[in-house]
Design an enzyme around this catalytic site. Structure first.
Site, mmCIF file in Angstrom:
data_model
loop_
_atom_site.group_PDB
_atom_site.id
_atom_site.type_symbol
_atom_site.label_atom_id
_atom_site.label_comp_id
_atom_site.label_asym_id
_atom_site.label_seq_id
_atom_site.Cartn_x
_atom_site.Cartn_y
_atom_site.Cartn_z
ATOM 1 C CE LYS A 282 -3.879 -1.820 2.752
ATOM 2 N NZ LYS A 282 -4.937 -1.629 1.753
ATOM 3 N NE ARG A 356 -10.824 -9.825 -1.565
ATOM 4 C CZ ARG A 356 -11.194 -8.951 -2.504
ATOM 5 N NH1 ARG A 356 -11.545 -9.375 -3.700
ATOM 6 N NH2 ARG A 356 -11.214 -7.659 -2.240
HETATM 7 N N1 BES Z 1 -8.037 -3.726 4.479
HETATM 8 C C1 BES Z 1 -8.181 -3.356 3.131
HETATM 9 C C2 BES Z 1 -9.472 -2.595 2.848
HETATM 10 C C3 BES Z 1 -9.609 -1.251 3.481
HETATM 11 C C4 BES Z 1 -9.176 -0.123 2.834
HETATM 12 C C5 BES Z 1 -10.236 -1.117 4.694
HETATM 13 C C6 BES Z 1 -9.340 1.122 3.419
HETATM 14 C C7 BES Z 1 -10.414 0.118 5.284
HETATM 15 C C8 BES Z 1 -9.972 1.241 4.643
HETATM 16 C C9 BES Z 1 -8.191 -4.597 2.236
HETATM 17 O O1 BES Z 1 -7.416 -5.645 2.672
HETATM 18 C C10 BES Z 1 -7.677 -4.174 0.898
HETATM 19 O O2 BES Z 1 -6.568 -3.735 0.850
HETATM 20 N N2 BES Z 1 -8.507 -4.289 -0.128
HETATM 21 C C11 BES Z 1 -8.140 -3.917 -1.440
HETATM 22 C C12 BES Z 1 -8.709 -4.934 -2.377
HETATM 23 C C13 BES Z 1 -8.219 -4.797 -3.779
HETATM 24 C C14 BES Z 1 -6.755 -5.158 -3.845
HETATM 25 C C15 BES Z 1 -9.040 -5.691 -4.654
HETATM 26 C C16 BES Z 1 -8.715 -2.535 -1.727
HETATM 27 O O3 BES Z 1 -9.839 -2.260 -1.312
HETATM 28 O O4 BES Z 1 -8.037 -1.737 -2.347
HETATM 29 ZN ZN ZN Z 2 -5.388 -5.474 2.060
#
Ligand code: BES
Ligand code: ZN
Ligand code: ZN
Length: 504
Positions: A282, A356
């Site tokens: 990230k 997931r």
């Molecule tokens: N934990 C994150 C989602 C999240 C983002 C929660 C911001 C709270 C605030 C999750 O694990 C994630 O990173 N999801 C990705 C999925 C994508 C790679 C398909 C996302 O939402 O960008």
């Molecule tokens: Zn994530």
């Protein structure tokens, strides 16, 4: 914290503060305000005459001991329009009042129950707002600010036919304390709240409240076949845990016919104690917030605490797959294929879609334990926060009765939900060329395709999924609550279970 309910006349209220919600348009000529006006020798009418206060939302005045009023202070608090009154509004009112009053050397409070909502609903809302308002996030500050908690709260009604509120009070306290527990878990930084520590916290709670507890370590997870959860933790030196809590009702809890329910409701919560994204790392900005990526797991642990106290007559299983998602030479890589506990293979195309993966094994575990109904909560997709903001969490799934039960329990507790579409067409996005399923779709409908991925692991059981990515974390302080983890999902899940058990 001591919270009670009593039937008393206003003259008998002798606490440090007596909080009276006032609706817009009310006058001191009738009803409760007239009775208060009488006791205060007309001081309430003077407030209205001054034009300074009229019940508009969040306006307030404090009067000090006057006339026959025995309470040290009378707080008239604007509750807004009578017709707009709802549990969340009342919660906010109670939270704001307590946060305002706690710097004033007050140790006891009385709160007048007004008529718009059912007394049980009002009592719960006031208690929840009050207790959530008192909780702060400065866990690691050496010197905390000069705010003394207000130790006791009594919900006063002066109607001769006021109902017995003892059950509503104990449910409200259980819900509030469970939510605050989940908030404390969520606010802990990643170095403190590791998967092992999360398991320890769940174990201590289980011992306190009388739940059964198990936690599987990595060796056990490996021999069970939890390849998806282990793929997430592989890049981290912190080992994963699968935390399992269970509530077995006693005979006297069965309701209403004294007959055992055949149901086993599984509550499953994403317990990623820190989500860096892994190899699909990230951006640095706000990465710190990903310590709350175990918010769903915290809500499940909190909900299990509430369930242990309220004792619904149904078996409940709480499952929290806990892991830390970090990049390293051992980490799972984009393109890797892993075998999940269900036997299904997953192509990991983005290591940041780790929640997931963890949930896939937790859902399959719950299926294996004989769950008949499942609910999961997860900070799963940024797309959900974009779609719904911090106002509502998304709900979707395969069973409308569960979804409606969650929505209803959420309305009652201020954890508001919004149902997403869930057409099977959305599953097309997660078809893999090489494995049974892939862990990301394209960017479109990201919240729903994540839900579709989870559905793959529910084995056709009635199930609903809460995406709490937007609601698990409060970015700025509110007058009624400190910023940080919200415990969102605790009360919707616990409330759903309790209502379902009562309605059988
Ligand atoms: N934990 C994150 C989602 C999240 C983002 C929660 C911001 C709270 C605030 C999750 O694990 C994630 O990173 N999801 C990705 C999925 C994508 C790679 C398909 C996302 O939402 O960008
Ligand atoms: Zn994530
Ligand atoms: Zn995550």
């Amino acid at each position: 914290m001591k919270i009670t309910a009593s039937r008393r006349s206003f003259e008998d209220v002798n606490e440090d503060v007596f909080i009276v919600p006032v609706f817009e348009g009310e006058t001191p000529d009738e009803g409760a305000l007239a009775r208060l006006n009488h006791i205060t020798d007309g001081a309430v009418a003077s407030v209205f005459d001054s034009g300074e206060f009229n019940g508009k939302r969040d306006r307030w005045v404090l009067l000090y001991k006057t006339g026959a009023l025995r309470a040290q202070r009378l707080m008239l608090y604007g509750a807004g329009r009578f017709d707009d009154a709802n549990p969340f509004g009342l919660q906010r009112l109670a939270g704001t009042a307590v946060r305002m009053l706690r710097s004033r050397a007050i140790s006891s409070a009385a709160f007048l129950l007004r008529d718009r909502l059912e007394p049980e609903t009002s009592a719960r809302a006031i208690i929840e707002g009050w207790a959530l308002g008192q909780e702060d996030t400065d866990l690691y500050k050496s010197q905390t600010e000069d705010t003394r908690p207000i130790e006791s709260l009594d919900l006063v009604s002066d109607a001769p036919d006021a109902p017995d509120l003892s059950r509503a009070v104990s449910v409200g306290i259980a819900m509030a304390e469970a939510t605050n527990f989940a908030r404390r878990l969520g606010n802990e930084p990643g170095n403190m709240m590791t998967p092992i520590e999360l398991a320890r916290q769940a174990e201590a709670m289980a011992a306190r409240e009388g739940l059964a507890f198990e936690a599987f370590d990595e060796e056990e997870l490996k021999s069970m076949g939890c390849g998806a959860l282990l793929a997430v933790s592989r890049g981290s030196d912190e080992p994963a845990r699968m935390i399992v809590l269970s509530h077995e009702p006693e005979k006297e809890d069965f309701f209403p016919q004294g007959e055992a329910s055949q149901e086993l409701i599984a509550l499953v919560g994403k317990g990623i104690t820190f989500d860096s994204g892994g190899i699909s790392i990230k951006p640095a900005a706000k990465m710190d917030e990903m310590k709350f990526d175990m918010g769903g797991g915290a809500a499940v642990i909190g909900a299990m605490q509430a369930i242990a106290r309220i004792k619904p007559g149904v078996r409940v299983l709480g499952v929290v797959p806990a892991a830390e998602n970090l990049p390293s030479g051992k980490a799972v890589k984009p393109g890797d294929v892993v075998r999940s506990l269900s036997g299904k293979t997953i192509e990991v195309l983005n290591t940041d879609a780790e929640g997931r993966l963890a949930l896939a094994d937790a859902l399959a575990y719950a299926v294996g334990r004989g769950a008949t109904h499942m609910v999961d909560a997860a900070t799963l997709t940024g797309a959900c926060a974009i779609a719904l903001g911090a106002v509502r969490a998304a709900v979707m799934g395969t069973d409308q009765r569960i979804i409606d039960g969650l929505i209803q329990a959420g309305e009652l507790s201020g954890e508001r939900l919004w149902q997403m579409p869930f057409d099977s067409k959305y599953a097309d996005f997660i078809k893999s060329d090489i494995a049974d399923v892939k862990n990301v779709g394209n960017r479109k409908a990201g919240t729903v395709t994540a839900g579709m991925f989870l559905k793959t692991f529910t084995n056709g059981l009635p199930w609903a999924h809460l995406d709490i990515a937007g609601t698990a974390w409060l970015e700025e302080e509110k007058p009624y609550m400190s910023k940080g983890a919200t415990g969102f999902g605790t009360r919707a899940m616990a409330g759903f279970v309790i209502d379902r058990a009562a309605r059988r």
